[in-house]
Scaffold this active site. Structure first.
Site, short mmCIF file in Angstrom:
data_model
loop_
_atom_site.label_atom_id
_atom_site.label_comp_id
_atom_site.label_asym_id
_atom_site.label_seq_id
_atom_site.Cartn_x
_atom_site.Cartn_y
_atom_site.Cartn_z
N LYS B 78 -37.98 -68.25 -10.22
CA LYS B 78 -37.90 -69.16 -9.07
C LYS B 78 -38.34 -68.43 -7.81
O LYS B 78 -38.05 -67.24 -7.64
CB LYS B 78 -36.47 -69.66 -8.92
N SER B 153 -32.45 -77.78 -7.16
CA SER B 153 -33.66 -77.29 -6.53
C SER B 153 -34.55 -76.46 -7.46
O SER B 153 -35.73 -76.25 -7.15
CB SER B 153 -33.29 -76.43 -5.32
N SER B 177 -28.11 -76.51 -8.69
CA SER B 177 -29.58 -76.36 -8.73
C SER B 177 -30.15 -75.74 -9.99
O SER B 177 -31.37 -75.72 -10.15
CB SER B 177 -30.04 -75.55 -7.52
#
Lengths: 94, 490
Positions: B78, B153, B177
């Site tokens: 990420k 997210s 997330s």
């Protein structure tokens, strides 16, 4: 409820420039959100210590020693503007 | 195709036995990225050195060197995690050109374990969102239905694994997330106990809530990745000194003696019938494996989202103060219109650099911390946070695992909720508690909707009891393992 003036004041505290349109929209959106958050106020909390971190943090110590890390050129490599190994900023009057 | 859907463990073993080279495996994933990333937008940056990393692993294997437990496994990271010499944006314009001079501890540990970094995945800006729609780099798409969000997210990390664009990935979870996108994309996602995984080098959103964790195709794979990244780090004083168990070797699908709590507040009428049925199916599976289910109660559940948004935005307003346009990141152009004072320099830079959701949260957090409101909002939220933790500890005296939904419904359509912040925030009703309380949580695929969208089941356990999640997760996935790529991608 949060007024447009209040949004503008808080935005300045947070050092964020926002347009008049954004201010208007944020006042409406944040009012709705804050209204929902009122459910927190209904929970009785007299004498309850605030919890700011979820687990017990074990304190551990290390020697207070200087460590060398990378070099200044690497540190300034992502700067918007640099001169040699110094950060460069535009002149500000105030 | 087989390699793209293979479990991490199988892929690793095949590479280790030299039936497949790390370079071959990496090339296959890079080809899939080239083919599908233009549609999925799962990656913001692809690592041009991935193949070199893989060849280095192959060379070590050839000489019989120790290559580590994840040797040759192509992974996605990420974009919240700093990667040395590889652009790290946090999905924001303000960091669009930021190249970190160091790597996060998680990244360092993965690379020391032999993993290959394929690239950096898309996400909501500064991890603030539940749909990956707030990214400066455009929305990511759900591989199961390209018109739908992959969740957020960590949407890019979930989409990458689901679409065969990575064997496994790393996400971060501040209020759900990892778990929510895992649920939306049909992968396994685990948010470890707060303090299990170092936050050093991870872009800070809300420091008392943030944790990084694996997103994988199987439960066992999650355990393997977590083993590689967990453990005390002298660079993060909130990491726990506890030893890291070898969860992957201790997965036990015999649940006799285990009590699984079903919080009555998690089984609301607002769950879609398909979500309800996926959870019910999981309950039947854990019962069949020998576990006893007990009804429990978490009365503060409907308050958790409010506590979360007050705490998270307050911490964010402080954490994001560092983006000042001086040392790194975006700076407004002052060449034609100079700043009158320093405040204007900051205001214009930050006003341009942050997107609207980030600004909304910074303003909300600044408000909650400001004079006259601090007691009513931030302090009050922290007091209720303690009560919430007490409720969870009480429940964990009656059971070892809590089972319920991750979300109310499967993945929603792109654009459906983006204009209504409150509706978007309320998505997080079942996930935020784990972060506030610091306990570990997992999303494991539990079923599909009639439209073919994956539905995750959430498991929670007490602090540092991740083994229970792996055990129960393995039972649920046995009936549900998704072995194929989504139809859209075939």
């Amino acid at each position: 409820m949060i007024s447009e003036d209040e949004v503008a004041r808080v935005a300045f505290l947070a050092r964020l420039s926002i347009s008049p349109d954004e201010t208007k929209r944020l006042a409406a959106q944040l009012s709705t959100v804050l209204q929902h958050f009122e459910n927190v106020a209904k929970v009785p909390t007299e004498g309850v210590e605030p919890l700011v971190t979820p687990t017990d943090i074990e304190v551990f110590w290390r020697a207070d020693q200087v460590e060398t890390w990378a070099n200044a050129e690497v540190a300034v490599a992502s700067a918007p503007e640099a001169v040699g190994n110094l950060f460069k900023v535009p002149p500000v009057v105030g | 195709m087989e390699i793209l859907t293979m479990s991490l463990k199988n892929l690793r073993d095949r590479i280790h036995r030299r039936e497949l080279s790390a370079a071959e495996a990496t090339t296959q994933f890079l080809t899939q990225i080239e083919k599908w990333n233009p549609r999925l937008n799962a990656y913001i940056t692809v690592n041009e050195r991935a193949l070199d990393q893989a060849r280095a692993i192959d060379r070590k294997l050839a000489t019989g060197e120790d290559v580590g437990p994840l040797a040759g496994v192509p992974m996605a990271i990420k974009d919240m995690l700093c990667t040395k010499d590889l652009r790290t944006t946090a999905g924001s314009k303000i960091l669009a050109d930021f190249v970190p001079p160091y790597s996060a501890t998680v990244v360092e540990r993965l690379e020391n374990s032999g993993a290959i970094t394929l690239g950096k995945t898309n996400q909501d800006e500064f991890a603030m969102g539940s749909s990956s729609e707030t990214s400066y780099f455009g929305v990511s798409r759900n591989p199961w239905d390209l018109d739908r969000v992959p969740g957020g997210s960590s949407g890019g990390s979930a989409a990458a694994v689901a679409g065969g664009l990575a064997c496994a990935s790393i996400g971060t979870d501040t209020g759900g997330s990892i778990r929510q996108p895992a649920s939306f994309c049909g992968v396994v996602g685990i948010k470890p106990t707060y303090g299990r995984v170092s936050r050093y080098g991870i872009v800070a959103y809300a420091s008392s809530l943030d944790q990084a964790g694996p997103m994988t195709r199987t439960v066992e794979d999650s355990a393997l990745v977590l083993e590689a990244i967990a453990g005390r780090d002298p660079r993060d004083s909130t990491t726990a000194a506890q030893p890291v168990p070898t969860w992957s070797q201790n997965i036990n699908k015999d649940l006799k003696g285990l009590k699984v709590g079903l919080p009555k507040e998690y089984f609301l009428d607002l769950l879609t019938p398909e979500t309800r049925s996926a959870v019910d199916k999981a309950i039947a599976q854990v019962r069949a494996a020998g576990a006893e289910t007990v009804e429990v109660s978490l009365p503060l559940t409907d308050i958790a989202v409010s506590i979360y948004y007050l705490v998270a935005t307050s911490e964010a307003s402080s954490n994001l103060a560092r983006y000042d346009g001086v040392r790194y990141g975006h700076r407004a152009d002052f060449s034609t219109e100079p700043a009158r004072d320093l405040a204007e320099f900051y205001c214009r830079t930050r006003g341009e650099g942050f997107g609207s959701e980030v600004k909304r949260r910074i303003i909300l957090g600044t408000y909650a911390l400001s004079s006259g409101y601090y007691d009513a909002y931030y302090k009050k939220a922290c007091q209720v946070r303690r009560l919430l933790r007490a409720q969870f500890l009480e429940v964990f005296s009656k059971c070892q695992v809590i089972l319920g939904p991750v979300c109310i419904a499967p993945a929603f359509k792109i654009g459906e909720r983006i204009s209504d912040p409150l509706a978007m925030y309320l998505n997080d009703i079942f996930t935020t508690s784990a972060n506030l309380v610091g306990i570990p949580g997992m999303s494991v695929p539990g079923g599909f909707s009639a439209q073919g969208l994956p539905i995750g089941v959430q498991l929670l356990s007490a602090h540092f009891q991740e083994q229970h999640l792996f055990n129960v997760g393995a039972v649920i996935e046995e009936a549900m393992a998704i072995k194929e790529l989504p139809n859209v991608l075939q």
